[in-house]
Design a protein around this motif. Structure first.
Motif, PDB file in Angstrom:
ATOM      1  N   HIS A 146      63.144  16.626 -82.864  1.00  0.00           N
ATOM      2  CA  HIS A 146      63.598  16.649 -81.472  1.00  0.00           C
ATOM      3  C   HIS A 146      64.186  18.002 -81.082  1.00  0.00           C
ATOM      4  O   HIS A 146      64.179  18.379 -79.911  1.00  0.00           O
ATOM      5  N   SER A 147      64.725  18.743 -82.077  1.00  0.00           N
ATOM      6  CA  SER A 147      65.309  20.062 -81.814  1.00  0.00           C
ATOM      7  C   SER A 147      64.366  21.182 -82.246  1.00  0.00           C
ATOM      8  O   SER A 147      64.780  22.341 -82.285  1.00  0.00           O
ATOM      9  N   TRP A 148      63.120  20.823 -82.544  1.00  0.00           N
ATOM     10  CA  TRP A 148      62.156  21.783 -83.083  1.00  0.00           C
ATOM     11  C   TRP A 148      62.750  22.478 -84.306  1.00  0.00           C
ATOM     12  O   TRP A 148      62.534  23.642 -84.553  1.00  0.00           O
ATOM     13  N   PRO A 154      65.907  27.290 -91.844  1.00  0.00           N
ATOM     14  CA  PRO A 154      64.731  28.032 -91.371  1.00  0.00           C
ATOM     15  C   PRO A 154      63.529  27.878 -92.297  1.00  0.00           C
ATOM     16  O   PRO A 154      62.416  28.257 -91.928  1.00  0.00           O
ATOM     17  N   ALA A 155      63.749  27.287 -93.471  1.00  0.00           N
ATOM     18  CA  ALA A 155      62.647  27.058 -94.409  1.00  0.00           C
ATOM     19  C   ALA A 155      61.543  26.206 -93.796  1.00  0.00           C
ATOM     20  O   ALA A 155      60.392  26.258 -94.256  1.00  0.00           O
ATOM     21  N   HIS A 156      61.861  25.430 -92.774  1.00  0.00           N
ATOM     22  CA  HIS A 156      60.818  24.641 -92.108  1.00  0.00           C
ATOM     23  C   HIS A 156      59.698  25.542 -91.600  1.00  0.00           C
ATOM     24  O   HIS A 156      58.533  25.115 -91.540  1.00  0.00           O
ATOM     25  N   TYR A 157      60.026  26.786 -91.253  1.00  0.00           N
ATOM     26  CA  TYR A 157      59.045  27.723 -90.714  1.00  0.00           C
ATOM     27  C   TYR A 157      58.588  28.756 -91.744  1.00  0.00           C
ATOM     28  O   TYR A 157      58.060  29.801 -91.378  1.00  0.00           O
ATOM     29  N   ASP A 158      58.780  28.437 -93.015  1.00  0.00           N
ATOM     30  CA  ASP A 158      58.431  29.407 -94.055  1.00  0.00           C
ATOM     31  C   ASP A 158      56.934  29.722 -94.060  1.00  0.00           C
ATOM     32  O   ASP A 158      56.533  30.894 -94.077  1.00  0.00           O
ATOM     33  N   GLY A 261      67.398  35.281 -90.156  1.00  0.00           N
ATOM     34  CA  GLY A 261      66.124  34.628 -90.439  1.00  0.00           C
ATOM     35  C   GLY A 261      65.532  33.977 -89.203  1.00  0.00           C
ATOM     36  O   GLY A 261      64.326  34.109 -88.932  1.00  0.00           O
ATOM     37  N   TRP A 262      66.368  33.290 -88.408  1.00  0.00           N
ATOM     38  CA  TRP A 262      65.873  32.671 -87.180  1.00  0.00           C
ATOM     39  C   TRP A 262      65.345  33.716 -86.204  1.00  0.00           C
ATOM     40  O   TRP A 262      64.280  33.544 -85.598  1.00  0.00           O
ATOM     41  N   ALA A 263      66.082  34.802 -86.049  1.00  0.00           N
ATOM     42  CA  ALA A 263      65.637  35.861 -85.136  1.00  0.00           C
ATOM     43  C   ALA A 263      64.343  36.493 -85.629  1.00  0.00           C
ATOM     44  O   ALA A 263      63.431  36.785 -84.832  1.00  0.00           O
ATOM     45  N   LEU A 264      64.245  36.700 -86.930  1.00  0.00           N
ATOM     46  CA  LEU A 264      63.055  37.327 -87.502  1.00  0.00           C
ATOM     47  C   LEU A 264      61.832  36.439 -87.329  1.00  0.00           C
ATOM     48  O   LEU A 264      60.762  36.926 -86.937  1.00  0.00           O
ATOM     49  N   TRP A 265      61.974  35.160 -87.626  1.00  0.00           N
ATOM     50  CA  TRP A 265      60.842  34.226 -87.488  1.00  0.00           C
ATOM     51  C   TRP A 265      60.236  34.307 -86.093  1.00  0.00           C
ATOM     52  O   TRP A 265      59.023  34.466 -85.940  1.00  0.00           O
ATOM     53  N   LYS A 266      61.078  34.187 -85.079  1.00  0.00           N
ATOM     54  CA  LYS A 266      60.558  34.155 -83.713  1.00  0.00           C
ATOM     55  C   LYS A 266      59.927  35.494 -83.323  1.00  0.00           C
ATOM     56  O   LYS A 266      58.880  35.535 -82.660  1.00  0.00           O
ATOM     57  N   SER A 267      60.545  36.594 -83.733  1.00  0.00           N
ATOM     58  CA  SER A 267      60.004  37.907 -83.385  1.00  0.00           C
ATOM     59  C   SER A 267      58.686  38.178 -84.089  1.00  0.00           C
ATOM     60  O   SER A 267      57.756  38.733 -83.500  1.00  0.00           O
ATOM     61  N   LEU A 268      58.582  37.788 -85.361  1.00  0.00           N
ATOM     62  CA  LEU A 268      57.322  37.960 -86.086  1.00  0.00           C
ATOM     63  C   LEU A 268      56.214  37.122 -85.449  1.00  0.00           C
ATOM     64  O   LEU A 268      55.079  37.594 -85.279  1.00  0.00           O
ATOM     65  N   LEU A 269      56.550  35.882 -85.097  1.00  0.00           N
ATOM     66  CA  LEU A 269      55.548  35.002 -84.500  1.00  0.00           C
ATOM     67  C   LEU A 269      55.071  35.549 -83.162  1.00  0.00           C
ATOM     68  O   LEU A 269      53.864  35.597 -82.880  1.00  0.00           O
TER      69      LEU A 269
END
Length: 300
Positions: A146-148, A154-158, A261-269
């Motif tokens: 529900h919260s994505w 952040p491992a969910h987006y590994d 890690g959260w900031a990096l994930w979104k920027s890389l994507l």
């Protein structure tokens, strides 16, 4: 009538029909699109003091009941305004999802041009986050789909992050970025669950008279790890405002490691998706990646 397909099927006409059918006392109020809209939901102004909010796809539907239940409770303990729930709509008129009527919150989105004192604004955002974290988390919605997965590890987006690193190899410093990501995964959160907003971004922060006046869009909120709420550090703040936010929000180093890690994930994507098609957006996300990497190196 064919159900709306994502954003495309939602328009002012649909909103008028829904309001007339389910809230006839408001049927004669004008319906107008907002100047700055979101992606997860479409928002329309209803008269002078109300708004209508409709999810654009099934994945955003769980947020409706969550916000309806929890926003009135959270509002009692927060230092700035949050959306007030005035009505709970149900599917109808060919629209397949629940929707809501909210109180209209005046203000402008938090563009730098609308803010009188950015360091003071950063402190105000930090104080909002701390107040949110102090709210009673008992029975709150535990971070998940529900919260994505904001508020979870952040491992969910590994897997997604590793794919982006592979796609961007040779175009950004993927070795340094991988170091930041690995550190974020290793910095396991062991704190008590607290409330988080999940999308603390300029578009969800409203400003009046140059100061923070409201926080909107709690669709990705929940109870868990607050690290995801710190990404504003790199996406909006710089220099003194960044330093003031970090001081005022008073989070431990492990939380900052996960926040990077959260900031990096979104920027890389985002960069992987736009690097060859949108030079301006690509440049912005290259800068964000560089700043997160630099911040990590300074903290090591």
């Amino acid at each position: 009538m064919t159900p709306p397909d994502g954003r495309a099927g939602i328009d002012a006409g649909l909103v008028r029909r829904l309001v007339a059918a389910q809230f006839p006392r408001w049927r004669d109020l004008p319906v107008t699109p907002v100047a700055v809209d979101g992606w997860d939901n479409r928002t329309y102004r209803l008269g002078e003091d109300k708004s209508v909010r409709l999810p654009t796809a099934a994945g955003y539907v769980p947020a409706v009941a969550k916000e309806n239940r929890w926003l009135p409770r959270l509002a009692l303990s927060l230092p700035v305004d949050v959306p007030r729930v005035l009505g709970e709509g149900v599917p109808g008129e060919g629209y397949p999802y629940p929707w809501s009527v909210r109180g209209w919150l005046p203000g402008k989105v938090a563009d730098h041009a609308h803010i009188d004192d950015l360091p003071r604004f950063a402190v105000d955002v930090a104080e909002f986050l701390l107040a949110l974290q102090r709210c009673d988390a008992t029975g709150g919605p535990v971070a998940g789909l529900h919260s994505w997965y904001r508020g979870a590890s952040p491992a969910h987006y590994d897997e997604e992050t590793r794919r982006c690193l592979t796609a961007l190899d040779g175009r950004v410093d993927t070795a340094a970025a991988a170091t930041v990501w690995d550190a974020a995964l290793a910095a396991e959160w062991r704190g008590d669950p607290v409330w988080f907003h999940g999308d603390v971004a300029a578009g969800n922060l409203l400003v009046r008279d140059g100061k923070l006046s409201a926080v909107i869009d709690f669709g990705t909120s929940g109870v868990g790890d607050p690290a995801c709420d710190l990404v504003l550090t790199w996406t909006m703040l710089t220099g003194d405002s960044r330093a003031e936010f970090r001081r005022a929000v008073a989070q431990d180093e492990g939380t900052w490691v996960r926040a990077r890690g959260w900031a990096l994930w979104k920027s890389l994507l985002t960069l992987a998706n736009c690097i060859d098609t949108d030079p301006d957006l690509a440049a912005l996300n290259r800068r964000l990646i560089d700043e997160v990497v630099t911040d990590h190196a300074r903290s090591a």
